[in-house]
Design a protein around this motif. Sequence first.
Motif, short mmCIF file in Angstrom:
data_model
loop_
_atom_site.label_atom_id
_atom_site.label_comp_id
_atom_site.label_asym_id
_atom_site.label_seq_id
_atom_site.Cartn_x
_atom_site.Cartn_y
_atom_site.Cartn_z
N HIS A 111 -7.24 4.11 4.74
CA HIS A 111 -6.78 2.73 4.55
C HIS A 111 -6.53 2.03 5.88
CE1 HIS A 111 -6.40 3.21 0.16
NE2 HIS A 111 -6.16 4.45 0.48
N GLU A 112 -7.50 2.18 6.76
CA GLU A 112 -7.52 1.52 8.08
C GLU A 112 -6.40 1.99 9.01
OE1 GLU A 112 -7.77 -2.70 7.46
OE2 GLU A 112 -9.72 -2.57 6.49
N LYS A 113 -5.83 3.15 8.73
CA LYS A 113 -4.80 3.67 9.63
C LYS A 113 -5.43 4.37 10.83
CE LYS A 113 -0.90 4.18 6.50
NZ LYS A 113 0.01 5.10 5.81
N ASP B 117 -20.12 -4.87 2.57
CA ASP B 117 -20.59 -4.03 1.49
C ASP B 117 -19.52 -4.06 0.40
OD1 ASP B 117 -21.18 -1.94 -0.20
OD2 ASP B 117 -21.99 -0.71 1.41
N LEU C 16 0.86 -1.18 0.00
CA LEU C 16 0.00 0.00 0.00
C LEU C 16 0.90 1.22 0.00
CD1 LEU C 16 -1.71 -2.40 1.19
CD2 LEU C 16 -2.96 -0.68 2.49
N ALA D 212 -19.89 -11.68 8.09
CA ALA D 212 -20.88 -11.40 7.05
C ALA D 212 -20.18 -10.81 5.84
CB ALA D 212 -21.93 -10.43 7.59
N SER D 213 -20.82 -10.95 4.69
CA SER D 213 -20.26 -10.32 3.49
C SER D 213 -20.27 -8.82 3.65
CB SER D 213 -21.10 -10.70 2.27
OG SER D 213 -21.01 -12.07 2.02
N ASP E 11 -23.56 -8.22 14.52
CA ASP E 11 -22.79 -7.08 14.01
C ASP E 11 -23.13 -6.92 12.54
OD1 ASP E 11 -20.29 -8.13 12.28
OD2 ASP E 11 -20.64 -9.52 13.92
N GLY F 71 -7.78 -2.67 3.75
CA GLY F 71 -7.13 -1.38 3.67
C GLY F 71 -6.46 -1.09 2.33
N GLY G 6 -27.39 -9.68 5.94
CA GLY G 6 -26.22 -8.88 6.29
C GLY G 6 -25.96 -8.76 7.77
N PHE G 7 -26.90 -9.25 8.58
CA PHE G 7 -26.71 -9.24 10.02
C PHE G 7 -25.99 -10.53 10.44
CE2 PHE G 7 -30.15 -6.29 9.44
CZ PHE G 7 -29.94 -5.32 10.41
N ASN G 8 -24.85 -10.37 11.09
CA ASN G 8 -24.09 -11.51 11.57
C ASN G 8 -24.61 -11.85 12.97
OD1 ASN G 8 -22.19 -13.50 11.69
ND2 ASN G 8 -20.46 -12.14 12.03
N LYS H 232 -16.61 -1.56 -0.06
CA LYS H 232 -15.66 -1.29 1.01
C LYS H 232 -14.29 -1.88 0.70
CE LYS H 232 -18.99 -0.37 4.57
NZ LYS H 232 -19.49 -0.61 5.90
N SER H 233 -13.29 -1.25 1.26
CA SER H 233 -11.91 -1.63 0.99
C SER H 233 -11.61 -3.03 1.52
CB SER H 233 -10.98 -0.61 1.64
OG SER H 233 -9.67 -1.11 1.73
N ASP I 60 -22.09 -4.39 8.88
CA ASP I 60 -21.53 -3.23 8.19
C ASP I 60 -22.68 -2.37 7.71
OD1 ASP I 60 -18.95 -4.07 8.49
OD2 ASP I 60 -18.80 -5.01 6.52
N LEU I 61 -22.55 -1.06 7.91
CA LEU I 61 -23.59 -0.15 7.43
C LEU I 61 -23.16 0.43 6.08
CD1 LEU I 61 -24.54 1.82 10.68
CD2 LEU I 61 -25.54 -0.27 9.76
N PRO I 62 -24.12 0.76 5.23
CA PRO I 62 -23.76 1.35 3.93
C PRO I 62 -23.35 2.81 4.07
CG PRO I 62 -26.14 1.19 4.14
CD PRO I 62 -25.57 0.56 5.37
N LEU I 63 -22.44 3.06 4.97
CA LEU I 63 -21.98 4.42 5.25
C LEU I 63 -20.49 4.34 5.60
CD1 LEU I 63 -22.60 7.43 5.97
CD2 LEU I 63 -23.04 6.63 8.31
N HIS I 64 -19.67 4.82 4.69
CA HIS I 64 -18.22 4.76 4.88
C HIS I 64 -17.83 3.35 5.29
CE1 HIS I 64 -14.22 6.35 6.26
NE2 HIS I 64 -14.39 6.93 5.08
N ASN I 65 -17.04 3.19 6.35
CA ASN I 65 -16.68 1.85 6.81
C ASN I 65 -17.30 1.53 8.17
OD1 ASN I 65 -14.89 1.26 4.57
ND2 ASN I 65 -13.51 2.77 5.47
N VAL I 66 -18.47 2.09 8.39
CA VAL I 66 -19.08 1.98 9.72
C VAL I 66 -19.58 0.55 9.97
CG1 VAL I 66 -20.95 2.78 11.20
CG2 VAL I 66 -19.75 4.40 9.71
#
Lengths: 256, 400
Positions: free
Chosen positions: B334-336, A116, A47, A113-114, B295, A123, B269-271, A119-120, B297-303
């Motif tokens: 990038h997950e930093k 979205d 990266l 879960a899969s 848990d 990273g 999508g719900f775990n 999403k990256s 993932d939401l369709p908002l950024h990486n929330v």
Amino acid sequence: MKKQIVSILLVLFMAQGLFALDGTQIAEKAHDVAKSKSTHSAVLMELIDEKGDVDSRLVEEFGIKENDLSSTVMVFRSPASVKDTRFLKQENGGRADDKFIYLPALKRVRRIASSDGSKSFMGTDLTYDDMESRDVERDTHSLLREESFNGVDCYVVRAEAKDPADSQYAYRVSWIRKDNFVPIKTELFDKSQKLEKVMTVLDLQNIDGFWTPMKAQMENVQTNHKTVITIQKIEFDKGVSKNIFTQGFLQTGRTN
Amino acid sequence: MKSMEKLLLALALFCVTTLTFADDFFSDLGDESGSGVVSNLEFNGVVSLSSEISITEDSVNDTFSINEGAEALFNLGYTGDSADLKVTLNGDRDSINIDECYANLYFDMLNMEVGYFKTVWGKGDKLHVLDLLNPIDYSNYFTQDYLENKIAQPTIKVNVPVGSFGMLELAYVPIFEGDLIPTDGKWMPLEVKAAKTLLQGFSILYPDTQTLSYGQFGTRFTTSINGFDFGGLYYFGYDRQPTLNLTKLKMDYNFMNVAGIEFGTVLAGFNLRGELAYYFINNSKDTLNYLGGFDRDLPLHNVNINIQVKGEYNTESEDITNMVVGKISDSFNHEKITPSVTGMYNVEDMDFMIKPELLYKIGENIEIATSAGIFAGDDDTTFGQFDLNDYLSLTLKYTF
């Protein structure tokens, strides 16, 4: 249907074909490439940010394909913070993929879960959608022109999702080699029709009869961040134990 | 260290002395791989420096109470043809402790873990009602991670794979250790404070649980069919929370049987995950314990959001207690950069804890974490009693 990194590159960049083809036929040939039954590889993901600083992840990958369904295991070897994280993805006919991850910090295997698709992935500059080998019929393919890229004659094909909600991109444009039908460049345009990312094959080799992109780069031109994927070592059809694709392997990293 | 623990450690070390080297796919890549995996002996770890500031109302008015510390964790691993050895040491400037030390022996049909280690059972995410083999250290419960709070036990555990996703586990823990509950310091719970006041001048007897008569046994079977994970568990042992026998001035650990089930699956999508356990406790009231959550993932950024509810139903008094634990997290660059907020709320007592945290990775090996712990509620509640223990912490962590 999502693929492992090596398979992604293989699926995206390999094909056989002749001539006088339309966009859909070219895409079908790229998609219907002969695949190995199993792979074992060492993959380096670098990266690189706009300052040139590099973060690396070294991954060992195992893949098998049975009855047109693939199973993939990724073992993270470095950096130390993710070392021994193990990820299993198993395709299932007719239902969602099973995905499990072993996190040393949790000391147990858990289902995930899969994500979205936009999403990256870990990273990197690749998203889960980028790692997906899309079925040809999900997109409309049109041959834009024929031109040379890096001294190689190519078809330039545009692919646009038939259902806009089915892709994170507005459309993709690929440069597909005429001689072996391997795409060697793909431009990805965001929903506002702006160029977002460019994937380029930097080193293509024929190994054991399989055209293999040994080095490829995904660059996000909007953020000037890029990910370089290098296959350091790969073995095709050398026999990958089925015991690798089990929860026991995820837990221990061992097949016996 | 107790004699039984020494025996298991010696056994683990003996097993490894007979190992041979195994081939490694990465070995011929040498230094080019950057993996450092060129031998079967590995050494890695974490060194951290931390500073914790008390942020109670008193400290704002007077002086800040600052605790600083340096800790290190070292992992030594050895991989052989038919066995592995893992040793984890942690320590600070005052002491070095063995966190885990065990061998994993591999046979054709099963593997066996022998030594001093931690086991995690149950589908929950750092919150369980089936995770029964290890005691919990409550000394820094709110500031440390789940696995850090567990205390390794001398254990022999046999794991028998059943198909691709099935696993039968049989565990024997020859001795018993109760939860470690602080008897001084700022995390000493109300019950201990009250007992100390009540019993001032008296000495309390504790049973000798480091004997084979306090041995525990647990078995668990888990599998996955058509995307649905499920399992069952039986535990034969002791309740790790002691009870005080006032007439004898003695602490007792009640004999306990536990039968439980667990499940997990992904739906829309719900775990989803859950655990259910019935605790049959001698000389006390049986309880039905449960955990459920998800848990996503939401369709908002990486929330990502993670919500779990853990509860207990007392079969005699019919009292119910429920705790809701939620976490929302995101990641940037990038997950930093990873911000998160964790909340814990007791429904009946209405007390809570909130823990915001920000992780920042510098390069591949350095991480800076800032977090805070805020407690609120009535003085006699789980979190409310620590109302004066609000803190702000800064940790620099180097992983190698």
